[in-house]
Design a protein around this motif. Structure first.
Motif, PDB file in Angstrom:
ATOM      1  N   THR A 113       0.809  -0.993   0.124  1.00  9.44           N
ATOM      2  CA  THR A 113       0.348  -0.332  -0.123  1.00  9.44           C
ATOM      3  C   THR A 113       1.158   1.419  -0.169  1.00  9.44           C
ATOM      4  O   THR A 113       1.952   1.014  -0.029  1.00  9.44           O
ATOM      5  CB  THR A 113      -0.649   0.066   1.319  1.00  9.44           C
ATOM      6  N   SER A 114       0.099   2.541  -0.332  1.00  9.25           N
ATOM      7  CA  SER A 114       0.824   3.417  -0.145  1.00  9.25           C
ATOM      8  C   SER A 114       0.512   4.829   0.677  1.00  9.25           C
ATOM      9  O   SER A 114      -0.810   4.821   1.337  1.00  9.25           O
ATOM     10  CB  SER A 114       1.014   4.296  -1.439  1.00  9.25           C
ATOM     11  N   ASP A 116      -0.062   8.838   2.461  1.00  6.95           N
ATOM     12  CA  ASP A 116       0.094  10.093   2.169  1.00  6.95           C
ATOM     13  C   ASP A 116       0.247  10.602   3.661  1.00  6.95           C
ATOM     14  O   ASP A 116       0.199  10.600   4.214  1.00  6.95           O
ATOM     15  CB  ASP A 116      -1.170  10.639   1.245  1.00  6.95           C
ATOM     16  N   VAL A 138       5.463  -1.159   1.621  1.00  3.75           N
ATOM     17  CA  VAL A 138       5.180   0.563   1.825  1.00  3.75           C
ATOM     18  C   VAL A 138       5.462   1.279   1.416  1.00  3.75           C
ATOM     19  O   VAL A 138       6.871   2.062   2.001  1.00  3.75           O
ATOM     20  CB  VAL A 138       4.023   0.657   3.366  1.00  3.75           C
ATOM     21  N   ALA A 139       4.619   2.244   0.253  1.00  6.47           N
ATOM     22  CA  ALA A 139       5.477   3.602  -0.364  1.00  6.47           C
ATOM     23  C   ALA A 139       4.695   4.560   0.852  1.00  6.47           C
ATOM     24  O   ALA A 139       3.384   5.105   0.784  1.00  6.47           O
ATOM     25  CB  ALA A 139       5.408   3.684  -1.148  1.00  6.47           C
ATOM     26  N   PHE A 140       6.216   5.371   0.871  1.00  9.42           N
ATOM     27  CA  PHE A 140       5.826   6.614   1.946  1.00  9.42           C
ATOM     28  C   PHE A 140       5.929   8.176   0.936  1.00  9.42           C
ATOM     29  O   PHE A 140       6.562   8.537   0.242  1.00  9.42           O
ATOM     30  CB  PHE A 140       6.562   7.169   2.618  1.00  9.42           C
ATOM     31  N   ASP A 141       5.227   8.816   0.558  1.00 12.94           N
ATOM     32  CA  ASP A 141       5.366  10.437   0.283  1.00 12.94           C
ATOM     33  C   ASP A 141       4.094  10.665   0.562  1.00 12.94           C
ATOM     34  O   ASP A 141       3.561  10.614   1.496  1.00 12.94           O
ATOM     35  CB  ASP A 141       4.940  10.352  -1.349  1.00 12.94           C
ATOM     36  N   PRO A 174      10.179  10.596  -0.719  1.00 17.03           N
ATOM     37  CA  PRO A 174       9.301   9.465  -1.382  1.00 17.03           C
ATOM     38  C   PRO A 174      10.286   8.758  -0.756  1.00 17.03           C
ATOM     39  O   PRO A 174      11.646   8.690  -0.699  1.00 17.03           O
ATOM     40  CB  PRO A 174       8.991   9.635  -2.177  1.00 17.03           C
ATOM     41  N   ARG A 176      10.405   3.948   0.440  1.00 13.01           N
ATOM     42  CA  ARG A 176       9.548   2.700   0.509  1.00 13.01           C
ATOM     43  C   ARG A 176      10.607   1.930   1.706  1.00 13.01           C
ATOM     44  O   ARG A 176      11.534   1.482   1.555  1.00 13.01           O
ATOM     45  CB  ARG A 176       9.725   2.031  -0.945  1.00 13.01           C
TER      46      ARG A 176
END
Length: 470
Positions: A113-114, A116, A138-141, A174, A176
């Motif tokens: 998932t990502s 925000d 898990v992607a963070f931005d 960003p 991950r």
């Protein structure tokens, strides 16, 4: 019971129920105080406490209920992120003016998932260790401004614990996190000089690490220690064994995190502009439900505001600030010399007061504010000087010389505390216009309404319950 979908107030840029732009630039005219105040301003829950309890509820071994939590952009982003990781969040009926109570049911942590982060330091620094406990990437931005906030300590900490993190060498968003469902834990040394959130983020998750965590801070300074104490108190209240054998060292034993029902205190840092208003306008401002004991740094306002000549007292469960005749009524504010290393988030409000003082001021211990939502030292100096002030940046703070201020546009830099600092200045200086009062939605979406109606007694229509933040 309704599954959580944030429904905050529609943004009311002028605090009076209208939404049309009042100038070509769409700025918010800061109201000028014309008479002494006699205000009671109730505030929603603490952002710092709400987001810590949300994280612990998601890691717990049973459901939790949060009474009177904050509903703001920061808390909504945290809830969205935890929901994406497998926690179920539901609204419960409440008579709280500021929104529903919440029930959180933990589930298996899943990645792929990502997240925000917006501009929320608690989201970007508390959740990567949680993502490491999930299965899958898990992607963070976040917002453009979030990419300027320091994150290398979090990234390097996870790598030192054996977690795979991909950031292309930036040390910022960003990035991950590749979670495997477990983190070994053990001993870890970090430099958390830029933010106490680096410590809190690791401590919150550490009981779920296989070996717990022995965390050592290696830097020369550590700002905002009360926020770490807040984290420790929240962990202990949920049955986690945590202690600090010496300054800058914390030990968390592995074990379960209990579900619990907790009532969130009002946000005392958000009280700062309202209580400061009594110093400027004169009269009294009362904030009800002020806790007798707390780890919130906003409690320091009771000892800091008297430096500007205010009288502070408790009445029942309320804190009351009496500004006498106030600056607007003819009283001069003294210059101050304050060390705010204990609670730097109060600095914007207190710097705004110091800019209105008749004597010179130095506010220090706040070098770490350069890494907040914006470089707050540069932003405060720029905006005050633009209005005629004489403010100089120091290595760890600001020096202010007395100077008459005039009106103009006050830039908020997407920073909620910059926006509220401008509102304080506007109480005494005509024609101050805040360029983006909506940025207060980060921690206090109701700010325009509370400022106009509850504080100043100006006409303001209720806000419509439509989404502003997401």
């Amino acid at each position: 019971m309704q599954v959580f979908r944030y429904s905050g107030p529609e943004f009311d840029p002028y605090g009076d129920g209208t939404t049309e732009r009042r100038s070509a630039e769409g700025t918010w005219p800061a109201p000028v105080a014309t008479r002494p105040l006699s205000a009671v301003v109730a505030l929603p829950g603490s952002k710092s406490l709400t987001n810590r309890e949300l994280v612990l509820s998601a890691l717990a071994d049973a459901p939790s209920i949060l009474r009177t939590p904050l509903h703001s952009r920061d808390s909504a982003l945290m809830i969205e992120a935890l929901s994406a990781l497998g926690c179920r969040v539901a609204e419960l009926p409440s008579d709280n003016r500021f929104g529903a109570d919440l029930e959180l049911t933990p589930g298996e942590l899943t990645g792929s998932t990502s997240i925000d982060t917006g501009l929320a330091g608690t989201v970007m620094r508390f959740l990567p260790p949680i993502a490491a406990l999930a299965t899958g990437p898990v992607a963070f931005d976040g917002d453009a401004g979030a990419r300027r906030r320091p994150m290398r300590t979090t990234i390097d900490s996870l790598r030192a614990l054996g977690v795979d993190v991909e950031d292309d060498g930036r040390g910022t968003l960003p990035f991950r996190v590749y979670g495997t469902g477990r983190v070994r834990g053990g001993e870890l040394s970090i430099d958390a000089s830029a933010s106490s959130q680096f410590v809190s983020g690791l401590l919150l998750a550490a009981a779920r690490f296989d070996e717990g965590l022995v965390l050592r801070h290696t830097g020369e300074t550590l700002p905002s220690l009360p926020h770490i104490e807040m984290t420790i108190d929240a962990l202990r209240a949920r049955g986690v064994s945590v202690h600090s054998p010496e300054v800058g060292v914390w030990v968390v034993e592995p074990g379960p995190i209990a579900g619990r029902e907790v009532r969130i205190e009002p946000d005392l840092s958000n009280a700062a502009p309202f209580l400061a208003a009594a110093v400027v306008a004169g009269g009294t401002v009362e904030v009800p439900h002020w806790p007798a004991e707390t780890t919130q740094v906003g409690a320091d306002l009771a000892r800091l505001l008297p430096a500007f000549g205010a009288r502070v007292e408790t009445r029942g469960d309320s804190l009351v600030v009496d500004g006498g005749e106030g600056l607007v009524g003819g009283r001069e504010l003294p210059g101050v010399d304050l060390d705010l290393s204990h609670g730097g988030e109060l600095a914007p409000a207190l710097v705004a007061l110091a800019a209105l003082a008749s004597g010179p001021s130095r506010i220090t211990g706040i070098a770490h504010l350069r890494g907040h939502e914006t470089d707050r030292l540069a932003a405060l100096a720029t905006e005050l000087n633009r209005l005629g002030g004489r403010v100089t940046e120091l290595d760890d703070g600001l020096a202010l010389e007395p100077a008459p201020l005039h009106g103009g546009v006050w830039s908020s830099y997407e920073d909620h505390r910059m926006a509220t600092a401008g509102a304080i200045v506007g109480l005494a200086v005509e024609d101050v216009e805040i360029d983006d009062i909506g940025t207060t939605s980060k921690t206090l979406p109701e700010f325009p309404e509370l400022w106009r109606r509850d504080l100043l007694g100006l006409d303001a229509a209720p806000l419509d319950p439509l989404s502003l933040l997401l």
